[in-house]
Design an enzyme around this catalytic site. Structure first.
Site, PDB file in Angstrom:
ATOM      1  N   LYS A   1      15.424  -0.220   3.918  1.00  0.00           N
ATOM      2  CA  LYS A   1      14.792   0.356   2.724  1.00  0.00           C
ATOM      3  C   LYS A   1      14.963   1.875   2.691  1.00  0.00           C
ATOM      4  CE  LYS A   1      12.228   0.949  -0.927  1.00  0.00           C
ATOM      5  NZ  LYS A   1      10.823   0.536  -1.036  1.00  0.00           N
TER       6      LYS A   1
ATOM      7  N   LYS B   1       8.045  10.586  -0.021  1.00  0.00           N
ATOM      8  CA  LYS B   1       7.654  10.078   1.294  1.00  0.00           C
ATOM      9  C   LYS B   1       8.860   9.504   2.032  1.00  0.00           C
ATOM     10  CE  LYS B   1       6.127   6.001   1.177  1.00  0.00           C
ATOM     11  NZ  LYS B   1       5.343   4.779   0.888  1.00  0.00           N
TER      12      LYS B   1
ATOM     13  N   THR C   1       6.310   0.675   1.943  1.00  0.00           N
ATOM     14  CA  THR C   1       7.402   1.441   2.553  1.00  0.00           C
ATOM     15  C   THR C   1       6.824   2.364   3.615  1.00  0.00           C
ATOM     16  OG1 THR C   1       8.722   1.368   0.533  1.00  0.00           O
ATOM     17  CG2 THR C   1       9.305   3.036   2.145  1.00  0.00           C
TER      18      THR C   1
ATOM     19  N   LEU D   1       0.831  -1.196   0.000  1.00  0.00           N
ATOM     20  CA  LEU D   1       0.000   0.000   0.000  1.00  0.00           C
ATOM     21  C   LEU D   1       0.871   1.254   0.000  1.00  0.00           C
ATOM     22  CD1 LEU D   1      -2.536  -1.349   2.645  1.00  0.00           C
ATOM     23  CD2 LEU D   1      -2.970  -1.081   0.193  1.00  0.00           C
TER      24      LEU D   1
END
Length: 274
Positions: free
Chosen positions: A169, A230, A96, A65
């Site tokens: 990540k 983001k 993420t 998502l």
């Protein structure tokens, strides 16, 4: 044959679901916009009416998502998946989101349900080819249980406990976005000095920015600027001195088309528009 639920059939969820279907699994899919799942129904997926219906009886649940808010709603909101998860299910959280949010999700799942923190390196082309790099955080038994599923999608790197995958990540994407921003600046200097753009790309592609050049010229990569931005915001929540990342975020926020791929930051007309 495993029963796998895929929550989120956006630009990454769809190729992931296709890979899992091609591996002979029974796949149920759910997306907030049901029409996004119709192409998957045509190749054998079952389209569920809610997250809870999608995960009922599933062995593995893949969550892909946009952000932490979407993960919260889909797992714990009305008709959320958490209400239907059975003991022994592994939830593979591939969105993420920040390490703190991942740990909060793990704390709220029903007893007997394992969480694997598993964001990915790679875009749509890698998801289609099954060559993603999966940064896994969580207990070794959860990694082992999900291995047949994750092996269809790419290579798993076990990074440590819950939250470690999300942390790695963010490190990886800090490198990605700052390298693309450096390529933006190098091409702006090339333009100012009268160096042909293709010549500049050829030279830069043989040096330290080779990876950024490859990413910027990849034909099927898809990572919207707004989504990419983001990750710097998440990384900058920690008090690390990162002036280059801060400048990169400013550059991304100045992009005229926030829905365009990250490579738009190095398009020929971008420097003129900022």
């Amino acid at each position: 044959m495993k029963i796998i639920a895929v929550l989120g059939t956006g630009h990454m969820g769809t190729p992931i679901a296709r890979r899992l279907l091609a591996g002979g699994n029974r796949v149920r899919v759910w997306n907030r916009s049901p029409e996004r799942s119709e192409p998957l129904a045509a190749v054998g997926a079952t389209v569920a009416v809610s997250p809870s219906a999608a995960v009922d009886g599933a062995d593995v649940v893949v969550v892909m998502l946009a952000d932490a808010g979407a993960v919260e709603t889909v797992l714990f909101g009305p008709d959320g998946a958490a209400t239907a998860l059975r003991p022994g299910t592994v939830v593979v959280q591939m969105s993420t989101i920040g390490p703190d949010e991942v740990r909060a999700v793990a704390d709220r799942l029903p007893a007997g349900v394992s969480l694997l923190d598993a964001p990915v390196g790679g875009s749509v082309n890698a998801a289609e080819a099954g060559t993603l790099v999966i940064f896994a955080g969580g207990p070794a038994d959860a990694v082992e249980s999900a291995a047949p599923v994750l092996g269809r999608l790419g290579t798993v790197r076990h990074c440590g406990p819950i939250g470690a995958g999300a942390a790695v990540k963010l490190v990886a994407n800090t490198g990605l976005v700052t390298a693309v921003a450096a390529l933006h600046d190098a091409l702006a200097v090339a333009t100012a000095l009268g160096v042909d753009r293709q010549t500049a790309l050829d030279v830069l592609g043989r040096g330290a920015l080779a990876g950024a050049v490859g990413r910027a010229t990849a034909p099927s990569a898809s990572f919207a600027v707004a989504l990419a931005a983001k990750d710097p915001r998440l990384a900058l929540r920690r008090p690390a001195p990162a002036p280059v990342l801060e400048a990169t975020l400013d550059l991304m926020q100045a992009a005229p088309d926030q829905d365009a791929d990250l490579s738009s930051l190095v398009s020929a007309d971008f420097p003129k528009g900022c």
